[in-house]
Design a protein around this motif. Structure first.
Motif, PDB file in Angstrom:
ATOM      1  N   ARG A  59       0.834  -1.209   0.000  1.00 32.72           N
ATOM      2  CA  ARG A  59       0.000   0.000   0.000  1.00 32.72           C
ATOM      3  C   ARG A  59       0.865   1.255   0.000  1.00 32.72           C
ATOM      4  O   ARG A  59       0.600   2.213  -0.727  1.00 32.72           O
ATOM      5  CB  ARG A  59      -0.907   0.018   1.236  1.00 32.72           C
ATOM      6  CG  ARG A  59      -2.098  -0.884   1.119  1.00 32.72           C
ATOM      7  CD  ARG A  59      -3.094  -0.707   2.245  1.00 32.72           C
ATOM      8  NE  ARG A  59      -4.271  -1.527   1.963  1.00 32.72           N
ATOM      9  CZ  ARG A  59      -4.904  -2.286   2.843  1.00 32.72           C
ATOM     10  NH1 ARG A  59      -4.491  -2.315   4.102  1.00 32.72           N
ATOM     11  NH2 ARG A  59      -5.964  -3.004   2.501  1.00 32.72           N
ATOM     12  N   ASN A  62       2.500   1.767  -3.347  1.00 36.42           N
ATOM     13  CA  ASN A  62       1.546   2.313  -4.315  1.00 36.42           C
ATOM     14  C   ASN A  62       1.370   3.800  -4.104  1.00 36.42           C
ATOM     15  O   ASN A  62       1.365   4.581  -5.059  1.00 36.42           O
ATOM     16  CB  ASN A  62       0.178   1.628  -4.172  1.00 36.42           C
ATOM     17  CG  ASN A  62       0.156   0.271  -4.826  1.00 36.42           C
ATOM     18  OD1 ASN A  62       0.982  -0.005  -5.699  1.00 36.42           O
ATOM     19  ND2 ASN A  62      -0.774  -0.573  -4.409  1.00 36.42           N
ATOM     20  N   LEU A  63       1.189   4.192  -2.847  1.00 33.42           N
ATOM     21  CA  LEU A  63       0.980   5.609  -2.560  1.00 33.42           C
ATOM     22  C   LEU A  63       2.196   6.438  -2.967  1.00 33.42           C
ATOM     23  O   LEU A  63       2.069   7.576  -3.405  1.00 33.42           O
ATOM     24  CB  LEU A  63       0.707   5.823  -1.068  1.00 33.42           C
ATOM     25  CG  LEU A  63      -0.654   5.375  -0.543  1.00 33.42           C
ATOM     26  CD1 LEU A  63      -0.750   5.659   0.945  1.00 33.42           C
ATOM     27  CD2 LEU A  63      -1.791   6.055  -1.293  1.00 33.42           C
ATOM     28  N   ARG A 195       2.723  12.142   0.308  1.00 33.54           N
ATOM     29  CA  ARG A 195       1.309  12.474   0.312  1.00 33.54           C
ATOM     30  C   ARG A 195       1.032  13.977   0.275  1.00 33.54           C
ATOM     31  O   ARG A 195      -0.066  14.428   0.562  1.00 33.54           O
ATOM     32  CB  ARG A 195       0.583  11.866   1.531  1.00 33.54           C
ATOM     33  CG  ARG A 195       0.507  10.358   1.518  1.00 33.54           C
ATOM     34  CD  ARG A 195      -0.225   9.833   0.295  1.00 33.54           C
ATOM     35  NE  ARG A 195      -1.623  10.294   0.264  1.00 33.54           N
ATOM     36  CZ  ARG A 195      -2.400  10.289  -0.808  1.00 33.54           C
ATOM     37  NH1 ARG A 195      -1.930   9.847  -1.957  1.00 33.54           N
ATOM     38  NH2 ARG A 195      -3.657  10.708  -0.744  1.00 33.54           N
ATOM     39  N   ALA A 285      -3.188   4.721   5.077  1.00 36.41           N
ATOM     40  CA  ALA A 285      -2.859   4.441   3.677  1.00 36.41           C
ATOM     41  C   ALA A 285      -4.105   3.960   2.935  1.00 36.41           C
ATOM     42  O   ALA A 285      -4.301   4.284   1.761  1.00 36.41           O
ATOM     43  CB  ALA A 285      -1.745   3.399   3.586  1.00 36.41           C
ATOM     44  N   THR A 286      -4.941   3.209   3.628  1.00 39.03           N
ATOM     45  CA  THR A 286      -6.194   2.748   3.005  1.00 39.03           C
ATOM     46  C   THR A 286      -7.092   3.941   2.701  1.00 39.03           C
ATOM     47  O   THR A 286      -7.674   4.039   1.622  1.00 39.03           O
ATOM     48  CB  THR A 286      -6.921   1.763   3.931  1.00 39.03           C
ATOM     49  OG1 THR A 286      -6.018   0.741   4.330  1.00 39.03           O
ATOM     50  CG2 THR A 286      -8.127   1.146   3.240  1.00 39.03           C
ATOM     51  N   SER A 289      -5.598   5.960  -0.254  1.00 37.13           N
ATOM     52  CA  SER A 289      -5.529   5.333  -1.580  1.00 37.13           C
ATOM     53  C   SER A 289      -6.648   5.802  -2.486  1.00 37.13           C
ATOM     54  O   SER A 289      -6.551   5.723  -3.707  1.00 37.13           O
ATOM     55  CB  SER A 289      -5.558   3.811  -1.460  1.00 37.13           C
ATOM     56  OG  SER A 289      -6.746   3.399  -0.834  1.00 37.13           O
ATOM     57  N   SER A 290      -7.686   6.364  -1.876  1.00 44.14           N
ATOM     58  CA  SER A 290      -8.785   6.841  -2.705  1.00 44.14           C
ATOM     59  C   SER A 290      -8.659   8.319  -3.004  1.00 44.14           C
ATOM     60  O   SER A 290      -9.506   8.888  -3.705  1.00 44.14           O
ATOM     61  CB  SER A 290     -10.122   6.561  -2.016  1.00 44.14           C
ATOM     62  OG  SER A 290     -10.126   7.135  -0.719  1.00 44.14           O
TER      63      SER A 290
END
Lengths: 385, 294
Positions: A59, A62-63, A195, A285-286, A289-290
């Motif tokens: 995760r 990916n971020l 981020r 992170a979840t 991710s959106s």
């Protein structure tokens, strides 16, 4: 703090209180929420984001936009990773170029490692050029690359975004250096960047990027992250990490524990590690991710600019090319309030700022336009001071 | 000694003195009073000059003979002075032996010792057909104040540094570099048959040996031997220890040391650094080779 991270923290406190020393905890940490018996799964639904450290690693990769096969290192503190990175730098490099934008603690760690070797650091002052003299992107790149070549440097340590919100074109700088000289190892401080702005790790411009989870990822619990940026560096980083953990140079408990979880190699005499940061980082992170990394920065800045009208405050910013979602505001009247007084003033209006000497405060803009209530509070704080 | 010099000086100047006196006698009897007076005055001046010269020659401080000067200087170094005394004693005993064959062999052996001593005087120490140089190698790498070790490995055999002593030296390199005690950089000149142009990396076990160093952070550069075709002076195996010394190794086909020469001559260190800089131009970093593969 991200909503999922908050939920995960609360649920884990309950879980640890009731099952902290049981096999359930061990299985949960290694394999995730689904490894718990059904009854426990339904008892602690807030932990259902956790699927083990491998998924957390994926995760975060990916971020960050990192290559799927590049390593990610976790640590209790990003300072542990900076210590690691400094040693990596001076094992391969004799002369490292840095700037006066470096975070002071990281600078200290770099110099500590430097003092043990016969190597050198060349520090270039660029802060005034960026904030006062309106330096352009090309001028900055040219200056840093020229200094690198002229001083026969072979290593680079730069922040992607510094604590004042100055965003450097590190990828372009590194690429230009590689065209004109030798760049043996490049470490990037991404603590203020992860981020916040794109890390561009897919461009493979740096060997190791240090970040954290408690700033723009909004995980709240501090956890250091280290992203390996280039494939040739992978083995150097992995081997060095293993050796220096064994010989005690790296004594971060979460770093050791997470490596155990990821590699399966147990350390029977390891120190107790704080695992909550992994859970909150995973949950944040979840949530993240959106969301895209960059909202409309220009729109947010324009709104703040409007709030500054008829106040004693003005932007203290570099040219547009170096701007980020961190804003510096300066009191035009030259009011010599201490940083503590300034911070308390804004806190009384419900706004958390970082304050510096000289009447300068630092604001972090959200990635979405602020609501009316937030804007009112900001306007009131700026007007009253 | 003083009376002997006096006698020598007297004998040297006696003929001149007698001749002058004879001339004076003849002139005295044949000349007028004024001429006699003038001649007497001249004679007196000459005699005074002769006495002054004689005095200067007798009491001038003589230059010390070379062996004495050498002994005096050596006396300031107790260890060397003791060796010198032992050697002199041994030479005395050798000199006393009459056998001509022994004498010839002894002189040859002594001449070798003299040649070796001259090399030592030129800051150079040689180790022949032995791996014992690695002891000094380790001592140098661990010596205080040494922060940089630049090594050129001329790899003509796949067994290069693969034997016991070689592996120990490799481990020493890795330990010291990992600890940050010494920064180590290495350029590997690899024979073409060990690194074909179609291959990205050299053959085993060379590739593993290089990779192990790279993973420890040792900065590596590689060059094929054929790339140095026009630069034969670059084809050598040596290590530069800071700016203190340079060691040159000559190995046999099995990778064993035939000769190792260690020089503390600064000019030779400078020349080695020049070779190092030139090799950097021709070589490619191991990192770049890995980049190509990725």
């Amino acid at each position: 703090m991200s909503p999922r991270a908050c939920r995960a923290a609360i649920e884990f406190a309950r879980f640890a209180g009731e099952h902290g020393s049981t096999l359930y905890a061990d299985e949960f940490l290694r394999y995730g929420h689904q490894a718990l018996p059904g009854t426990l799964q339904s008892t602690y639904p807030g932990l259902d984001d956790w699927h083990g450290p491998h998924v957390l690693r994926d995760r975060l990769r990916n971020l960050a936009g990192a290559h799927p096969q590049r390593d990610v290192v976790f640590a209790s503190r990003s300072a542990s990773l900076m210590k690691f990175a400094a040693r990596l730098l001076f094992r391969q490099c004799r002369n490292v170029l840095t700037t006066d934008l470096s975070w002071p603690s990281y600078d200290r760690l770099l110099n500590l490692e430097l003092a043990k070797t016969g190597n050198r650091v060349r520090k270039i002052a660029i802060l005034d050029d960026l904030l006062q003299r309106g330096c352009t992107m090309d001028e900055l790149i040219d200056r840093l690359v020229s200094q690198y070549v002229a001083n026969k440097c072979d290593g680079l340590f730069l922040p992607l975004v510094d604590n004042r919100g100055l965003r450097l074109p590190v990828a372009e700088i590194a690429n230009q250096i590689r065209l004109r000289s030798e760049l043996r190892f490049c470490v990037v401080d991404g603590a203020q960047a992860f981020r916040h702005v794109p890390l561009d790790l897919e461009l493979e411009y740096c060997d190791f990027l240090i970040a954290g989870c408690h700033k723009w990822l909004c995980a709240h619990m501090p956890m250091g992250l280290g992203f390996v940026g280039r494939q040739p560096s992978s083995r150097v980083v992995a081997d060095s990490l293993a050796r220096w953990s064994r010989d005690g140079f790296l004594d971060d408990p979460l770093l050791s524990f997470s490596q155990e979880l990821l590699t399966g190699e147990a350390d029977l005499f390891g120190e107790t590690a704080p695992v909550l940061p992994m859970l909150t980082a995973n949950a944040a992170a979840t949530d993240a991710s959106s969301d895209p990394v960059c909202g409309d920065q220009a729109a947010c800045r324009d709104i703040v600019q409007q709030c500054l009208t008829d106040t004693n405050w003005q932007f203290h910013s570099p040219t547009h090319a170096f701007q980020s979602r961190i804003l510096l505001l300066r009191d035009k009247t030259g009011n010599q309030r201490s940083p503590l007084e300034l911070r308390q003033h804004f806190l009384r209006h419900g706004i958390a700022v970082t304050a510096y000497d000289g009447g300068v405060v630092r604001l972090a803009l959200p990635d979405q336009p602020m609501d009316v209530c937030s804007l009112s509070r900001l306007h009131a704080a700026l007007n009253c001071s | 000694m003083a009376s002997a010099s006096w006698n020598f000086e007297l004998r040297k100047h006696a003929p001149l003195t007698v001749g002058l006196l004879a001339l004076a006698g003849v002139a005295w009897w044949t000349g007028s009073l004024s001429l006699q007076l003038a001649f007497a005055t001249l004679l007196l001046i000459v005699l005074i000059a002769l006495v002054v010269q004689l005095y200067q020659e007798l009491f001038a401080v003589p230059a010390q003979p070379a062996p004495l000067e050498t002994l005096l200087q050596l006396a300031q170094d107790r260890e060397i002075s003791a060796l010198h005394a032992d050697l002199a004693e041994a030479l005395k005993r050798i000199s006393a032996k009459p056998d001509p064959i022994f004498r010839r062999l002894a002189l040859q052996s002594l001449q070798n010792m003299v040649d070796q001593s001259h090399r030592l005087a030129a800051d150079t120490i040689e180790f022949s057909s032995t791996e014992s140089w690695r002891v000094v190698y380790e001592e140098l790498l661990k010596s205080p104040g040494l922060h940089l070790y630049r090594s050129v490995a001329y790899i003509e055999t796949a067994h290069y540094w693969q034997d016991g002593p070689g592996q120990q030296s490799t481990q020493l390199n890795l330990q010291l570099h990992d600890a940050g005690t010494v920064n180590i950089e290495r350029i590997a000149i690899i024979a073409d048959f060990l690194w074909a142009k179609s291959d990205r990396f050299p053959v085993e076990p060379i590739q593993t040996w290089l990779d192990q160093q790279y993973r420890h952070g040792i900065w590596l550069r590689l060059v094929r031997e054929s790339q140095l075709a026009g630069e034969s002076d670059l084809l050598s195996d040596f290590g530069i220890y800071g700016s203190r010394a340079v060691g040159m190794q000559l190995a046999d086909a099995a990778g064993r040391t035939v000769r190792f020469e260690l020089s503390f001559d600064f000019e030779r260190v400078k020349r080695a650094e020049d070779i190092w800089k030139r090799l950097q131009v021709f070589s490619t970093s191991y990192r770049d080779l890995l980049d190509q593969r990725s």
